[in-house]
Design a protein around this motif. Structure first.
Motif, short mmCIF file in Angstrom:
data_model
loop_
_atom_site.label_atom_id
_atom_site.label_comp_id
_atom_site.label_asym_id
_atom_site.label_seq_id
_atom_site.Cartn_x
_atom_site.Cartn_y
_atom_site.Cartn_z
N HIS A 37 -5.10 41.67 71.60
CA HIS A 37 -6.15 40.63 71.62
C HIS A 37 -7.40 41.16 72.30
N SER A 38 -8.41 40.30 72.41
CA SER A 38 -9.69 40.77 72.95
C SER A 38 -9.71 40.79 74.48
N GLY A 39 -8.89 39.93 75.07
CA GLY A 39 -8.98 39.77 76.53
C GLY A 39 -10.10 38.82 76.91
N GLY A 40 -10.79 38.26 75.92
CA GLY A 40 -11.92 37.35 76.18
C GLY A 40 -11.58 35.91 75.87
N SER A 41 -12.11 35.40 74.76
CA SER A 41 -12.01 33.97 74.46
C SER A 41 -10.56 33.46 74.44
N SER A 42 -9.65 34.25 73.92
CA SER A 42 -8.26 33.77 73.78
C SER A 42 -7.56 33.67 75.14
N GLY A 97 -9.77 37.07 66.13
CA GLY A 97 -10.48 37.01 64.85
C GLY A 97 -10.20 38.24 64.00
N GLY A 98 -11.06 38.43 63.01
CA GLY A 98 -10.90 39.56 62.10
C GLY A 98 -10.84 40.88 62.83
N SER A 99 -11.61 40.99 63.91
CA SER A 99 -11.65 42.27 64.62
C SER A 99 -10.29 42.61 65.22
N VAL A 100 -9.65 41.60 65.83
CA VAL A 100 -8.33 41.86 66.42
C VAL A 100 -7.30 42.12 65.32
N ILE A 101 -7.38 41.35 64.25
CA ILE A 101 -6.39 41.52 63.17
C ILE A 101 -6.56 42.90 62.52
N ASP A 102 -7.82 43.30 62.30
CA ASP A 102 -8.05 44.61 61.67
C ASP A 102 -7.60 45.76 62.57
N SER A 103 -7.85 45.61 63.86
CA SER A 103 -7.41 46.63 64.81
C SER A 103 -5.87 46.70 64.78
N SER A 146 -4.81 36.98 55.71
CA SER A 146 -3.91 37.15 54.55
C SER A 146 -4.48 38.17 53.57
N SER A 147 -5.32 39.06 54.07
CA SER A 147 -5.90 40.08 53.19
C SER A 147 -5.23 41.43 53.39
N ILE A 148 -5.55 42.34 52.47
CA ILE A 148 -4.98 43.69 52.56
C ILE A 148 -5.98 44.64 53.22
N TRP A 159 -19.46 55.22 62.22
CA TRP A 159 -19.10 54.93 60.83
C TRP A 159 -18.29 53.66 60.80
N LYS A 160 -18.67 52.73 59.93
CA LYS A 160 -17.85 51.53 59.75
C LYS A 160 -17.21 51.63 58.37
N ARG A 161 -15.89 51.68 58.34
CA ARG A 161 -15.20 51.93 57.08
C ARG A 161 -14.03 50.95 56.90
N TYR A 181 -12.47 25.05 68.05
CA TYR A 181 -13.43 24.16 68.71
C TYR A 181 -14.30 24.91 69.73
N THR A 182 -13.75 25.97 70.32
CA THR A 182 -14.48 26.67 71.38
C THR A 182 -15.46 27.71 70.84
N LEU A 183 -15.51 27.86 69.53
CA LEU A 183 -16.42 28.89 68.98
C LEU A 183 -17.87 28.57 69.27
N ALA A 197 -19.70 34.73 51.38
CA ALA A 197 -19.93 36.05 50.78
C ALA A 197 -18.67 36.55 50.07
N HIS A 198 -17.50 36.30 50.68
CA HIS A 198 -16.26 36.75 50.03
C HIS A 198 -16.07 36.07 48.68
N ILE A 199 -16.49 34.83 48.60
CA ILE A 199 -16.37 34.14 47.31
C ILE A 199 -17.44 34.66 46.34
O1 NZQ Z 1 -14.11 38.88 71.72
P1 NZQ Z 1 -13.85 37.45 72.08
O2 NZQ Z 1 -14.17 37.11 73.49
O3 NZQ Z 1 -12.47 37.00 71.69
O4 NZQ Z 1 -14.91 36.57 71.22
C1 NZQ Z 1 -14.94 36.62 69.81
C2 NZQ Z 1 -16.02 37.55 69.29
O5 NZQ Z 1 -17.05 37.71 70.21
C3 NZQ Z 1 -15.43 35.26 69.34
N1 NZQ Z 1 -14.34 34.32 69.13
C4 NZQ Z 1 -13.32 34.43 68.26
N2 NZQ Z 1 -12.58 33.32 68.30
C5 NZQ Z 1 -13.11 32.50 69.23
C6 NZQ Z 1 -14.23 33.15 69.79
N3 NZQ Z 1 -15.00 32.59 70.74
C7 NZQ Z 1 -14.65 31.37 71.18
N4 NZQ Z 1 -13.60 30.68 70.67
C8 NZQ Z 1 -12.82 31.20 69.70
N5 NZQ Z 1 -11.81 30.49 69.18
O6 NZQ Z 1 -16.04 35.50 68.09
C9 NZQ Z 1 -16.61 36.80 68.12
C10 NZQ Z 1 -16.37 37.47 66.77
O7 NZQ Z 1 -15.00 37.76 66.59
P2 NZQ Z 1 -14.56 38.74 65.43
O8 NZQ Z 1 -13.09 38.86 65.43
O9 NZQ Z 1 -15.35 40.00 65.50
O10 NZQ Z 1 -15.06 37.93 64.14
P3 NZQ Z 1 -14.67 37.99 62.64
O11 NZQ Z 1 -13.41 37.26 62.38
O12 NZQ Z 1 -15.86 37.57 61.91
O13 NZQ Z 1 -14.35 39.53 62.33
C11 NZQ Z 1 -15.38 40.42 62.04
C12 NZQ Z 1 -14.81 41.75 61.65
O14 NZQ Z 1 -14.01 41.63 60.46
C13 NZQ Z 1 -14.47 42.58 59.49
C14 NZQ Z 1 -15.92 42.67 59.79
O15 NZQ Z 1 -16.51 43.80 59.20
C15 NZQ Z 1 -15.92 42.72 61.30
O16 NZQ Z 1 -15.60 44.01 61.77
N6 NZQ Z 1 -14.06 42.15 58.15
C16 NZQ Z 1 -12.75 42.22 57.85
C17 NZQ Z 1 -12.26 41.87 56.63
C18 NZQ Z 1 -10.82 41.95 56.32
N7 NZQ Z 1 -10.04 42.57 57.18
O17 NZQ Z 1 -10.33 41.47 55.30
C19 NZQ Z 1 -13.15 41.42 55.55
C20 NZQ Z 1 -14.51 41.08 56.01
O18 NZQ Z 1 -15.38 41.24 54.93
C21 NZQ Z 1 -15.04 41.81 57.16
O19 NZQ Z 1 -15.64 43.03 56.76
#
Ligand code: NZQ
Ligand code: ZN
Length: 389
Positions: A37-42, A97-103, A146-148, A159-161, A181-183, A197-199
């Motif tokens: 996880h991020s260690g932040g919001s969650s 979010g996506g960042s944690v799931i992708d990582s 639920s994506s690949i 590089w972002k790939r 709700y906390t977003l 955009a995905h659609i």
């Molecule tokens: O880091 P924390 O403190 O957790 O805060 C996050 C982050 O700053 C915050 N956040 C998330 N949930 C929250 C919250 N803040 C308060 N309450 C909550 N419930 O939101 C910020 C963004 O989070 P992030 O995970 O980066 O957002 P997102 O889900 O938009 O993911 C973006 C990443 O996904 C990639 C993007 O390129 C980008 O790297 N993508 C991944 C895809 C895929 N795997 O299928 C497809 C997409 O097209 C996209 O490219």
């Protein structure tokens, strides 16, 4: 319509309180996991504590790795792979979010394949296996639940790939709209732009006879726009609006809407350079580039763009011709993005147009972008310039 095979194995567990099922669902796979996880919001929201309680109650042991940043970094992925191997963990559990799931997906890949995991992102390796990945989603946006796909940044480039591998598709994902709700409103808006955009990437096709998915795309986009307006009109804690947006975010990117179609993906390719160069949020990059992409293509398939304007943005028949209607559609789309606080031009996000040439060169490094219309370097540059006007 193209031939297709459709299979989406991700079990979706949706609704209030569903994060408390984390333990019992995980225990069906293993009792030793990496909790990522991020260690932040969650953590601040108390979600991680609730997840730990649920895991503990189900007898699941975990090793924790936090520190995921938006646009997740390769260096943390390497650290995760090391931990998983050393501790012999058997599932990567993402909370975020996506960042944690992708990582998490990248760690799951790197843990069981020989060699450098970055090889998958550089397209040097195209097949592989992965540990199971599971997720609790906290922001509806990327659809990674639920994506690949997995998108990682190698900070050395930068590089972002992205890589698309079926084996990384989560085995289950938990979606509780209350967790959103906390977003911050900017993140809500970025997520909305991303799912739209995905659609659109799927909607803009030259494939004929895809009426069912055309209509599904248009309906999904209308529902997103309507519910986004509800949230931004004081409905931050409106469960039903949040639920519609959350489910839309998953459906937008689970490939149902691209069945039988040839999707485009040029705007995402261009956006990855914006993020790599300027660190802008993915959704905000898309709210800048998608309108510019449409403007560049306005003469390419004007009837489809006019239909998009009519069916998604409510542009009526009072317009003189298709092109005028299509332009009105883009104009309404830009206004919608602005109304939810998103940038639609380089200047709105203080992006430096001096980097356009370099970004265009890098965007096509693996060849032309897109399918609706193949974009060479000069096309990509022209689109960046429209966005910078
Ligand atoms: O880091 P924390 O403190 O957790 O805060 C996050 C982050 O700053 C915050 N956040 C998330 N949930 C929250 C919250 N803040 C308060 N309450 C909550 N419930 O939101 C910020 C963004 O989070 P992030 O995970 O980066 O957002 P997102 O889900 O938009 O993911 C973006 C990443 O996904 C990639 C993007 O390129 C980008 O790297 N993508 C991944 C895809 C895929 N795997 O299928 C497809 C997409 O097209 C996209 O490219
Ligand atoms: Zn996206």
């Amino acid at each position: 319509m193209q031939n297709f095979e459709y299979c989406n194995r991700t079990k979706i567990i949706f609704g209030r309180g569903t994060e408390n099922q984390a333990g019992s669902e995980t225990a069906q796979y293993t009792k030793r996991i990496l909790l990522h996880h991020s260690g932040g919001s969650s953590v601040r929201s108390g979600l991680i504590d609730r997840v730990k309680t649920s895991l503990k109650n189900a007898g699941v042991e975990w090793v924790e790795l936090d520190g995921v940043q938006p646009n997740p970094r390769l260096s943390l992925v390497y650290k995760g792979i090391e931990i998983v191997k050393k501790e012999k963990l058997e599932l990567v559990f993402a909370v975020g979010g996506g960042s944690v799931i992708d990582s998490s997906k990248a760690i799951a890949l790197g843990a069981v394949n020989e060699g450098d995991v970055w090889g998958f992102y550089e397209r040097k390796k195209i097949t592989g296996k992965a540990l199971p990945v599971a997720a609790i989603v906290t922001i509806p946006a990327a659809g990674s639940e639920s994506s690949i796909s997995s998108v990682i940044t190698d900070e050395r480039g930068p590089w972002k790939r992205g890589v698309n591998l079926e084996c990384t598709r989560p085995v289950f994902s938990i979606l509780n709209p209350e967790l959103t709700y906390t977003l911050p409103s900017y993140q809500t808006a970025c997520g909305i732009a991303d799912m739209l955009a995905h659609i659109m990437e799927r909607y803009f096709t030259k494939e004929p006879h895809v009426e069912l998915t055309d209509e599904l795309c248009e309906g999904a986009m209308r529902a997103i726009i309507r519910n986004a307006r509800t949230i931004f009109a004081g409905g931050e804690k409106n469960y039903h609006a949040r639920a519609e947006i959350m489910w839309a975010g998953a459906l937008a990117h689970n490939n149902l809407l691209s069945t039988g179609r040839i999707s485009d993906w040029a705007s995402h390719g261009m956006e990855h350079e914006l993020t790599a160069f300027f660190g802008i949020a993915h959704g905000a990059g898309l709210s800048i580039l998608f309108p510019a992409w449409i403007r560049y293509n306005i003469k390419e398939d004007t009837p489809r763009l006019a239909r998009f304007a009519a069916k998604v943005w409510g542009v009526d028949g009072a317009f003189y011709d298709y092109e005028q209607a299509a332009l009105e559609g883009v104009f309404r789309m830009e206004n919608f993005f602005r109304s939810i606080g998103l940038p639609v031009k380089f200047a709105d996000a203080k992006l430096d147009p001096a980097r356009i040439g370099e970004m265009a060169r890098r965007a096509v490094i693996f060849g032309p972008l897109g399918n609706y219309r193949k974009l060479e370097q000069e096309d990509v540059e022209a689109i960046y310039r429209i966005a910078a006007e």
